[in-house]
Design a protein around this motif. Sequence first.
Motif, PDB file in Angstrom:
ATOM      1  N   LYS A   1     167.160 162.292  70.499  1.00 56.34           N
ATOM      2  CA  LYS A   1     167.839 162.567  69.231  1.00 56.34           C
ATOM      3  C   LYS A   1     167.141 161.778  68.118  1.00 56.34           C
ATOM      4  N   VAL A   2     166.660 162.492  67.117  1.00 56.89           N
ATOM      5  CA  VAL A   2     165.985 161.887  65.967  1.00 56.89           C
ATOM      6  C   VAL A   2     166.890 162.000  64.748  1.00 56.89           C
ATOM      7  N   VAL A   3     167.013 160.914  63.994  1.00 54.91           N
ATOM      8  CA  VAL A   3     167.812 160.916  62.762  1.00 54.91           C
ATOM      9  C   VAL A   3     166.947 160.367  61.635  1.00 54.91           C
ATOM     10  N   THR A   4     166.876 161.117  60.545  1.00 53.52           N
ATOM     11  CA  THR A   4     166.040 160.731  59.412  1.00 53.52           C
ATOM     12  C   THR A   4     166.892 160.534  58.158  1.00 53.52           C
ATOM     13  N   PRO A   5     166.482 159.605  57.288  1.00 52.74           N
ATOM     14  CA  PRO A   5     167.129 159.534  55.981  1.00 52.74           C
ATOM     15  C   PRO A   5     166.744 160.741  55.140  1.00 52.74           C
ATOM     16  N   THR A   6     167.459 160.968  54.083  1.00 55.21           N
ATOM     17  CA  THR A   6     167.174 162.057  53.156  1.00 55.21           C
ATOM     18  C   THR A   6     167.100 161.482  51.744  1.00 55.21           C
ATOM     19  N   PRO A   7     166.711 162.284  50.759  1.00 53.63           N
ATOM     20  CA  PRO A   7     166.714 161.779  49.387  1.00 53.63           C
ATOM     21  C   PRO A   7     168.119 161.437  48.878  1.00 53.63           C
ATOM     22  N   LEU A   8     169.140 161.957  49.550  1.00 48.52           N
ATOM     23  CA  LEU A   8     170.530 161.736  49.167  1.00 48.52           C
ATOM     24  C   LEU A   8     171.170 160.741  50.145  1.00 48.52           C
ATOM     25  N   PRO A   9     172.414 160.330  49.937  1.00 49.11           N
ATOM     26  CA  PRO A   9     172.995 159.291  50.798  1.00 49.11           C
ATOM     27  C   PRO A   9     173.197 159.675  52.259  1.00 49.11           C
ATOM     28  N   HIS A  10     173.211 160.968  52.589  1.00 52.00           N
ATOM     29  CA  HIS A  10     173.450 161.350  53.977  1.00 52.00           C
ATOM     30  C   HIS A  10     172.156 161.288  54.788  1.00 52.00           C
ATOM     31  N   TRP A  11     172.290 161.569  56.108  1.00 57.29           N
ATOM     32  CA  TRP A  11     171.172 161.585  57.039  1.00 57.29           C
ATOM     33  C   TRP A  11     171.065 162.968  57.666  1.00 57.29           C
ATOM     34  N   GLN A  12     169.938 163.238  58.328  1.00 55.71           N
ATOM     35  CA  GLN A  12     169.775 164.478  59.086  1.00 55.71           C
ATOM     36  C   GLN A  12     169.546 164.131  60.552  1.00 55.71           C
ATOM     37  N   ALA A  13     170.391 164.688  61.432  1.00 53.76           N
ATOM     38  CA  ALA A  13     170.253 164.501  62.877  1.00 53.76           C
ATOM     39  C   ALA A  13     169.584 165.748  63.446  1.00 53.76           C
ATOM     40  N   TRP A  14     168.390 165.567  64.013  1.00 55.58           N
ATOM     41  CA  TRP A  14     167.590 166.683  64.508  1.00 55.58           C
ATOM     42  C   TRP A  14     167.956 167.011  65.945  1.00 55.58           C
ATOM     43  N   GLN A  15     167.953 168.291  66.257  1.00 52.56           N
ATOM     44  CA  GLN A  15     168.331 168.741  67.590  1.00 52.56           C
ATOM     45  C   GLN A  15     167.298 168.291  68.609  1.00 52.56           C
ATOM     46  N   PRO A  16     167.742 167.736  69.735  1.00 49.85           N
ATOM     47  CA  PRO A  16     166.793 167.454  70.813  1.00 49.85           C
ATOM     48  C   PRO A  16     166.115 168.750  71.249  1.00 49.85           C
ATOM     49  N   ALA A  17     164.891 168.641  71.737  1.00 42.36           N
ATOM     50  CA  ALA A  17     164.147 169.838  72.126  1.00 42.36           C
ATOM     51  C   ALA A  17     163.384 169.573  73.409  1.00 42.36           C
TER      52      ALA A  17
END
Length: 275
Positions: free
Chosen positions: A158-174
């Motif tokens: 599971k990868v989680v990245t910051p974004t330009p806004l206050p939230h984060w993006q959690a990427w789907q495992p593959a």
Amino acid sequence: MPGWLTRIGERSQRVDTLASGFAAHRPAYLVLDQRRAPERCAALVGQPGWHDYLTLFAGTPLAPLLEASPWLIELRMGSQAWQAATALCQEQRIGWAFQPAQDARLDGLSDHLRQLFVLDDPHGGQSLVNVQDPTAWTAMLAAGSATAYAQLIGPLGKVVTPTPLPHWQAWQPAEATGDAEALSLSHELEQALKESPRAWWLSRATDTPLQALPPEWLVRLGRLAEGGISSWRGRQRLLPLIRHADDATWHNAQPILLDTSLTEAQKISELERHS
């Protein structure tokens, strides 16, 4: 809209905190661009919850750049070190996090990441990719094919990245499917890496998630850059033009942008006057 922006929404989901993307009882890992905040990163070492780290350029052709090498850090979720590292990722956007599906060795994870920093490019050469930069890493995850995406995620889970806004993006495992291909920079990925800093600026300046940016905004910002307008102040002044001008206004703007006798400041003034 550029395809890579669309695929952010297809391959990831918004989460409000970094921790919400991970299992609390297992360690997590951060890829951190320590050269952009060396004092704050150095202060992480030895804090409660700090387990271990590796310099990712060590043992690679990039070893001469070791002082600038990104770090791979293993941390305990929720610890003091975790909180400090999370703040660095969110406030300064100098790193991103992941958590493998199973227990993993730091060496094995670093081996996977080290192969991503230098990739064959579509021009017959090789290019350095700033994998530690969330801007570039987001573009890589979104722009590649499904096979390339699975290879990039690989053992990271599971990868989680910051974004330009206050939230984060959690990427789907593959999971990799079919025959593995040598990772390389496609034309689409190269273009996404070029566009990504502009997209992040637009997202932050307009409070719009990356995947929701109107395609014409990014095209217009690219035209300004081609015309020599790349300063933060200049783009900010022309933001109303980027967001609201019609096609006729942009058609009339082209002679101004292409006029090599005008300075950047003069072009900005002329564009404001004609918009």
